[in-house]
Each structure stands twice: as C-alpha cells, then as structure tokens.
Design a protein around this motif. Structure first.
Motif, PDB file in Angstrom:
ATOM      1  N   ARG A 115       0.852  -1.190   0.000  1.00  0.00           N
ATOM      2  CA  ARG A 115       0.000   0.000   0.000  1.00  0.00           C
ATOM      3  C   ARG A 115       0.884   1.234   0.000  1.00  0.00           C
ATOM      4  O   ARG A 115       1.955   1.239   0.605  1.00  0.00           O
ATOM      5  N   ALA A 116       0.409   2.301  -0.665  1.00  0.00           N
ATOM      6  CA  ALA A 116       1.202   3.532  -0.746  1.00  0.00           C
ATOM      7  C   ALA A 116       0.290   4.750  -0.852  1.00  0.00           C
ATOM      8  O   ALA A 116      -0.860   4.642  -1.259  1.00  0.00           O
ATOM      9  N   GLN A 117       0.838   5.885  -0.487  1.00  0.00           N
ATOM     10  CA  GLN A 117       0.201   7.184  -0.664  1.00  0.00           C
ATOM     11  C   GLN A 117       0.958   7.893  -1.776  1.00  0.00           C
ATOM     12  O   GLN A 117       2.180   7.808  -1.852  1.00  0.00           O
ATOM     13  N   ALA A 118       0.236   8.608  -2.637  1.00  0.00           N
ATOM     14  CA  ALA A 118       0.884   9.276  -3.761  1.00  0.00           C
ATOM     15  C   ALA A 118       0.076  10.511  -4.144  1.00  0.00           C
ATOM     16  O   ALA A 118      -0.942  10.825  -3.525  1.00  0.00           O
ATOM     17  N   ALA A 119       0.532  11.191  -5.181  1.00  0.00           N
ATOM     18  CA  ALA A 119      -0.189  12.331  -5.741  1.00  0.00           C
ATOM     19  C   ALA A 119      -0.631  11.957  -7.147  1.00  0.00           C
ATOM     20  O   ALA A 119       0.128  11.370  -7.917  1.00  0.00           O
ATOM     21  N   GLY A 120      -1.885  12.300  -7.476  1.00  0.00           N
ATOM     22  CA  GLY A 120      -2.405  12.043  -8.810  1.00  0.00           C
ATOM     23  C   GLY A 120      -1.822  13.015  -9.820  1.00  0.00           C
ATOM     24  O   GLY A 120      -1.000  13.883  -9.492  1.00  0.00           O
ATOM     25  N   LEU A 121      -2.260  12.905 -11.061  1.00  0.00           N
ATOM     26  CA  LEU A 121      -1.740  13.758 -12.131  1.00  0.00           C
ATOM     27  C   LEU A 121      -1.995  15.234 -11.872  1.00  0.00           C
ATOM     28  O   LEU A 121      -1.195  16.083 -12.245  1.00  0.00           O
ATOM     29  N   ALA A 122      -3.104  15.555 -11.218  1.00  0.00           N
ATOM     30  CA  ALA A 122      -3.433  16.950 -10.906  1.00  0.00           C
ATOM     31  C   ALA A 122      -2.923  17.367  -9.524  1.00  0.00           C
ATOM     32  O   ALA A 122      -3.243  18.451  -9.047  1.00  0.00           O
ATOM     33  N   GLY A 123      -2.171  16.500  -8.864  1.00  0.00           N
ATOM     34  CA  GLY A 123      -1.618  16.799  -7.551  1.00  0.00           C
ATOM     35  C   GLY A 123      -2.499  16.411  -6.378  1.00  0.00           C
ATOM     36  O   GLY A 123      -2.133  16.632  -5.234  1.00  0.00           O
ATOM     37  N   GLU A 124      -3.672  15.823  -6.647  1.00  0.00           N
ATOM     38  CA  GLU A 124      -4.578  15.421  -5.575  1.00  0.00           C
ATOM     39  C   GLU A 124      -4.036  14.170  -4.877  1.00  0.00           C
ATOM     40  O   GLU A 124      -3.382  13.350  -5.502  1.00  0.00           O
ATOM     41  N   PRO A 125      -4.308  14.029  -3.572  1.00  0.00           N
ATOM     42  CA  PRO A 125      -3.815  12.845  -2.859  1.00  0.00           C
ATOM     43  C   PRO A 125      -4.580  11.587  -3.284  1.00  0.00           C
ATOM     44  O   PRO A 125      -5.804  11.591  -3.371  1.00  0.00           O
ATOM     45  N   VAL A 126      -3.843  10.531  -3.566  1.00  0.00           N
ATOM     46  CA  VAL A 126      -4.428   9.235  -3.908  1.00  0.00           C
ATOM     47  C   VAL A 126      -3.764   8.160  -3.061  1.00  0.00           C
ATOM     48  O   VAL A 126      -2.667   8.345  -2.545  1.00  0.00           O
ATOM     49  N   THR A 127      -4.458   7.064  -2.906  1.00  0.00           N
ATOM     50  CA  THR A 127      -3.928   5.894  -2.216  1.00  0.00           C
ATOM     51  C   THR A 127      -3.950   4.749  -3.205  1.00  0.00           C
ATOM     52  O   THR A 127      -4.827   4.678  -4.065  1.00  0.00           O
ATOM     53  N   VAL A 177      -6.137   2.048  -7.572  1.00  0.00           N
ATOM     54  CA  VAL A 177      -5.806   3.427  -7.219  1.00  0.00           C
ATOM     55  C   VAL A 177      -7.104   4.197  -7.035  1.00  0.00           C
ATOM     56  O   VAL A 177      -8.030   4.055  -7.840  1.00  0.00           O
ATOM     57  N   GLY A 178      -7.175   5.009  -5.988  1.00  0.00           N
ATOM     58  CA  GLY A 178      -8.370   5.804  -5.760  1.00  0.00           C
ATOM     59  C   GLY A 178      -8.073   7.052  -4.952  1.00  0.00           C
ATOM     60  O   GLY A 178      -7.025   7.166  -4.317  1.00  0.00           O
ATOM     61  N   ARG A 179      -9.020   7.991  -4.983  1.00  0.00           N
ATOM     62  CA  ARG A 179      -8.873   9.212  -4.195  1.00  0.00           C
ATOM     63  C   ARG A 179      -8.832   8.873  -2.714  1.00  0.00           C
ATOM     64  O   ARG A 179      -9.521   7.959  -2.250  1.00  0.00           O
ATOM     65  N   LYS A 180      -8.024   9.586  -1.999  1.00  0.00           N
ATOM     66  CA  LYS A 180      -7.818   9.293  -0.575  1.00  0.00           C
ATOM     67  C   LYS A 180      -9.127   9.332   0.214  1.00  0.00           C
ATOM     68  O   LYS A 180      -9.376   8.484   1.057  1.00  0.00           O
ATOM     69  N   GLU A 181     -10.007  10.292  -0.075  1.00  0.00           N
ATOM     70  CA  GLU A 181     -11.250  10.420   0.686  1.00  0.00           C
ATOM     71  C   GLU A 181     -12.246   9.298   0.385  1.00  0.00           C
ATOM     72  O   GLU A 181     -13.149   9.037   1.171  1.00  0.00           O
TER      73      GLU A 181
END
Length: 66
Positions: A13-25, A43-47
């Motif tokens: 599992r990891a935390q990252a930033a999407g193409l637009a800079g939004e947080p994704v997991t 891959v999905g949005r953190k929220e």
C-alpha cells in the motif's frame, strides 16, 4: 506477505499524488501460482479509499488462476 486465494502473495500500500496533484492511495497485490503470477493494482482518491479498498479486495478475491 499474505495468502491470496490459498496461494502465496504480497500486498503493498502507498500514498501518492495524482496527475493533478490530488492525494491518492494505491494498493498492489501480486499472487504467485501455476507457474506464473497475477498483478493487481488499485488506485483511488484518498477520501474514497475505504469504500474503494473493499471493492478492490472483492475483485482480487474473485479472480481464479487456471
């Protein structure tokens, strides 16, 4: 390391930033067996992660290697 469908596997599992800079997991599962392996990435949005992770696991558990 873990067992996936009775076969040896791994979960990362990891935390990252999407193409637009939004947080994704994201999650990656690798399952070994039958002379090969299966790699699954979700891959999905953190929220939205809690609901998405449950669905990703259902997909992972529904795949059978032949």
């Amino acid at each position: 390391p873990m067992r996936i469908g009775g076969a040896q596997g791994f979960e990362i599992r990891a935390q990252a930033a999407g193409l637009a800079g939004e947080p994704v997991t994201l999650v990656q599962w690798v399952r070994f067996g039958g002379g090969g392996f299966l790699r699954i990435v979700g891959v999905g949005r953190k929220e939205d992660w809690d609901a998405l992770f449950t669905r990703f696991r259902a997909v992972r558990d529904g795949i059978e290697l032949k």
